[in-house]
Every structure is written in structure tokens, then in C-alpha cells.
Design an enzyme around this catalytic site. Structure first.
Site, short mmCIF file in Angstrom:
data_model
loop_
_atom_site.label_atom_id
_atom_site.label_comp_id
_atom_site.label_asym_id
_atom_site.label_seq_id
_atom_site.Cartn_x
_atom_site.Cartn_y
_atom_site.Cartn_z
N HIS A 131 14.61 42.98 12.58
CA HIS A 131 13.46 43.57 11.88
C HIS A 131 12.28 42.61 11.94
CE1 HIS A 131 13.19 41.13 8.11
NE2 HIS A 131 14.47 40.91 8.34
N CYS A 132 11.08 43.20 11.83
CA CYS A 132 9.86 42.41 11.71
C CYS A 132 9.25 42.70 10.35
CB CYS A 132 8.90 42.73 12.86
SG CYS A 132 8.38 44.46 12.94
N ALA A 133 7.95 42.56 10.20
CA ALA A 133 7.33 42.72 8.89
C ALA A 133 7.41 44.15 8.37
CB ALA A 133 5.88 42.27 8.94
N THR A 134 7.43 45.13 9.27
CA THR A 134 7.36 46.53 8.83
C THR A 134 8.43 47.43 9.43
OG1 THR A 134 5.81 47.06 10.62
CG2 THR A 134 4.85 46.40 8.51
N ARG A 135 9.16 46.98 10.48
CA ARG A 135 10.02 47.91 11.22
C ARG A 135 11.43 47.37 11.42
NH1 ARG A 135 6.07 48.37 16.50
NH2 ARG A 135 4.14 47.96 15.39
#
Length: 464
Positions: free
Chosen positions: A26-30
Site C-alpha cells: 500500500h501507499c498513502a491512499t491505495r
């Protein structure tokens, strides 16, 4: 069962079950899911899951947009269900086998710069705060003038605002070694060599205060303070060289021989070949950027404001990090930020119009938080969850971004930093630019909202 646990289970089922998932990150939003067969993904089912703001397949990864904070909690639940996690860096390496050459190159550029951006954000905020406290009007509130500010205080603020750019090549080389499979500490030392105090200072050489050192009688060498491309290229080559040396060196000698040979060879290549060559390339990129930004009558702002979010959805927008770093290093300001802020704010305005206008409770619950996310600088939920899904709102957002970017260019707005926009971005305009900055944002949001309300969305056209 908690809502997040249920959502995690529904996502796993909709992407084809555990057997169709090779890894997840995962990243900051996804959520970034690498699947065995993308044909097994049930896209309509994904879009109906609570808290999911959109999903799309891009360059080997199925990306499910959940938003900041939420994505961390869902990821934890997915891991508890027995799905193998993978670091975003490792997954990016795996996904790098997909996509065309440009996409792979830009993705690698992004992987190198993402870990560095937080310190550049902090530096930009320090610049903004220094600009605020040094304003005569602010000092007057405390009965002070500029003459009352001590040299030691000025020195302290320079430490806060200059350090990251002085040692930027070290940060870039460290991150490039990390991304491309080298030993990060070797990359760090190589980057520090590029800014060694034994070399003539790059900024001093630029203004003629010091002369470059001529090696071999024809190679001018200076320090590379603030440079990006030389350290980036040196980091890539150095990491690959280290791996090749390590394969050929006996294990008993690896600790001594591998770093010695890597630094010896790369210091020569970096200072005498890579540095001079890519410093010139970097200058051409900067001049091209300045040409676009300097187009008359605000045309540069209009073009960038319109096309920025189109470039974002292609996934190659990480190149802008390089441009903004160059602007900040060269001029101490960043006119690019205000323009792309308008583009981001406009997409939020379009999503807000959909959320206010629709009678659908589910769409309203998706569009309104997505617009808030855009106003905080993250447009993926608004773009992929709402605006692109219905088409016209995205176009109206592009128009709003163009008008806002046009206005930003005409007003000559210049940020003190990078990487934060819209509401958080106000901190980059505390040096007397806050009112025009707010005006640009309101124009971008207002144009996008009005056009979307009048022409961009109707419940009669599409329903969720």
C-alpha cells in the site's frame, strides 16, 4: 466482525480470491495488489464495496483507492487474513517488468524520490515560516524591525532551509542504491563525495566567486550541491556495479573489496563523466521548464493547469518532482506549485459539485469525502472514484485547473517549497502571497464547481 475486516474480505473475494493474489502493498491512499490473472477481477463488485473510492489496473498492479488512514487499516486486516505482504519498493521492482519504457523509467524515478520528499516538504515549510517572521508587518507586532534580527538567528534559519539542498545528491544517491539493489550506505557516501567541501562550491562557481577545478586539463569539476540527475544516474550505475562486483568477489573478501572497488570506480565516473554530462542535461530540462512557465499572458499556467491531472492519471507525473527541485535549488522558489495546486483544487471542486447535486446517498458519501481529500492535496479518490467515472466532471475540473493556473501565472505566485498543495499548501505562501494564493484556489474550485453543476453531471444521465 469489524467493518474493516469485512471490507478486506470483500476486496479479496472481488479480486479473485487469495489464489489470485501474488502480493499486496500500500501507499498513502491505495492498496496495490499484484494479481495472477487480471481477468478474474470483478470490477463492478469492487466499486460497490464500502470505503472504496475507485479501482484500476495499471502497470502490473491493481490499485484500490481507499484514502489516507483507511488504507492502512484495511491493509492490516488483509494481512491478518493470510495474504502475503510486500514492501512497496519490492513490489515496484516486480511491477517494473510491466509497462512501456517511459512508464518504467518514470516509476523508478518516483520510487527514488518518494522517500526524500518529506524532508523537502519540511524545508519548504521552514522557508515559508522564515518568510513570515521576516515580514516587517509581523515584526512590527512585536515592536521589532529587520535591523533587530541577530546574525545568529539568520544563520539558524539558513541551517533549516539550506541543509537538504546542500546534501541533496547524498539523499538521491542513497535512495537510488536502495531502489536498485545496492547497499544504501555506499550510495550515501558516494553522494557525499559529490558535495565534498574539497570541491569548489556549485553555487559559488555559478556566480563566479570560485573557479572550477580542471582535471586532466579539460574536465571542469565543481561540487554538485542541489543537483539531482548526476546523483540519480550515479546511484543506478553504482548499485548495479556493486552487485556485479559482489558476485565475483570471494565471500571472505566481500566486506573489504566490494565497497572499495565500488566507491573507487564510481567516484571517478561520477566526478569526471556522469557529473559534467548530466549536469548539462539537467540545465536543459530546467531551461525547458522555464520556457513553458514563462510563456506570455499566462499561457504557460493555462497549459500546465489543464494537462497536469491528465498526466497524473498516466502515472508519469513523478517527473515533476525533478522539475520542482531544480526550481527551488536554482531560484529559491517554485512557480510550478501554485499552478498544479489549481489543477488539484479544481478536481476537488468538480467532485464537490457532484456530491452536492446528486440525490444518490452512495454517490454523495463517495464524492464529498473525495473532494475533501483533493482539497488536502490528494486527487486520486476524486479523479478515479467520481470525476473520471462520469467523464464530464473530469473535463470541467481540467477547465477549472486551466483557469486557476492561468491566474496563478498572471499573479506571479511562487511557493517556498514543494509537494504540498491546496489547504496544506498555504504554508508555502506565508511570505506575503497568502491572499492571491487563496484567490487562485477559489477561482479554480469555483469554475470547476459551476461548470460541473451546470453541464457536467445529472442523476438522469448515470446512477450508481
Amino acid at each position: 466482525m469489524s467493518d474493516n475486516r469485512r471490507i478486506a474480505e470483500e476486496i479479496i473475494k472481488a479480486v479473485g480470491g487469495k489464489e489470485n493474489i501474488s502480493s499486496i502493498a500500500h501507499c498513502a491512499t491505495r492498496l496495490r495488489i499484484m494479481v495472477e490473472d487480471k481477468e478474474n477481477i470483478n470490477q463492478p463488485a469492487i466499486e460497490e464495496i464500502d470505503k472504496v473510492k475507485g479501482a484500476f489496473y495499471n502497470s502490473g498492479q491493481y490499485q484500490v483507492i481507499l484514502g489516507t488512514g483507511t488504507v492502512n487499516r484495511i491493509y492490516e486486516e488483509v494481512e491478518k487474513l493470510g495474504i502475503e505482504g510486500m514492501s512497496k519498493s519490492d513490489q515496484s521492482k516486480e511491477a517494473a517488468k510491466n509497462g512501456n519504457l517511459l512508464q518504467r523509467s518514470i516509476r523508478s524515478l518516483g520510487d527514488v524520490f518518494v522517500p526524500i520528499i518529506p524532508v523537502l516538504v519540511a524545508t519548504g515549510l521552514f522557508m515559508g515560516l522564515r518568510g513570515l517572521v521576516m515580514q516587517e508587518q509581523i515584526l512590527a507586532l512585536f515592536g521589532l524591525t529587520l535591523a533587530d534580527i541577530s546574525d545568529n538567528f539568520i544563520l539558524f534559519t539558513q541551517i533549516l532551509t539550506d541543509t537538504a539542498f546542500i546534501f541533496l545528491p547524498a539523499l538521491v544517491a542513497w535512495s537510488a542504491f536502495r531502489v536498485f539493489g545496492g547497499t544504501p550506505i555506499i550510495g550515501l557516501v558516494l553522494g557525499l563525495m559529490l558535495v565534498s567541501p574539497s570541491l569548489p562550491n556549485a553555487w559559488g562557481a555559478a556566480v563566479g566567486d570560485v573557479e572550477p577545478i580542471n582535471f586532466f586539463g579539460f574536465i571542469p569539476v565543481v561540487g554538485y550541491q542541489g543537483s539531482v540527475l548526476p546523483a540519480f544516474i550515479a546511484g543506478i550505475i553504482g548499485a548495479k556495479l556493486e552487485r556485479q562486483i559482489r558476485k565475483r568477489v570471494p565471500e571472505a573478501l566481500d566486506l573489504i573489496v566490494t565497497p572499495f572497488l565500488t566507491l573507487l570506480v564510481m567516484s571517478f565516473l561520477s566526478l569526471f563523466i556522469i557529473g559534467p554530462l548530466f549536469k548539462s542535461v539537467e540545465e536543459y530540462i530546467l531551461q525547458g521548464t522555464l520556457f513553458v512557465l514563462g510563456l506570455p499572458l499566462g499561457l504557460g499556467g493555462l497549459l500546465i493547469g489543464f494537462f497536469h491531472q491528465i498526466i497524473v492519471i498516466t502515472g508519469v507525473h513523478q517527473i515533476f518532482n525533478l522539475l520542482e527541485i531544480q526550481l527551488l535549488d536554482k531560484f529559491g522558489n517554485n512557480p510550478f506549485n501554485a499552478i498544479i495546486t489549481a489543477a488539484i483544487a479544481a478536481q476537488g471542486g468538480a467532485a464537490l459539485a457532484v456530491g452536492v447535486k446528486t440525490k444518490s446517498k452512495k454517490l454523495k458519501a463517495l464524492a464529498l469525502p473525495s473532494s475533501l481529500s483533493a482539497f488536502l492535496g490528494i486527487t486520486e479518490p476524486a479523479i478515479f472514484g467520481v470525476n473520471l467515472r462520469y467523464g464530464k466532471p473530469f473535463l470541467m475540473g481540467l477547465i477549472g485547473g486551466a483557469v486557476g493556473g492561468f491566474t496563478a501565472s498572471l499573479l506571479g505566485l511562487k511557493a517556498t517549497g514543494m509537494a504540498i498543495t491546496v489547504i496544506p499548501g498555504t504554508l508555502l505562501y506565508l511570505n506575503g502571497q497568502i491572499l492571491p494564493y487563496l484567490l487562485v484556489n477559489m477561482i479554480a474550485i469555483g469554475v470547476a464547481f459551476t461548470l460541473t453543476w451546470l453541464f457536467g453531471y445529472s442523476d438522469k444521465e448515470k446512477k450508481m
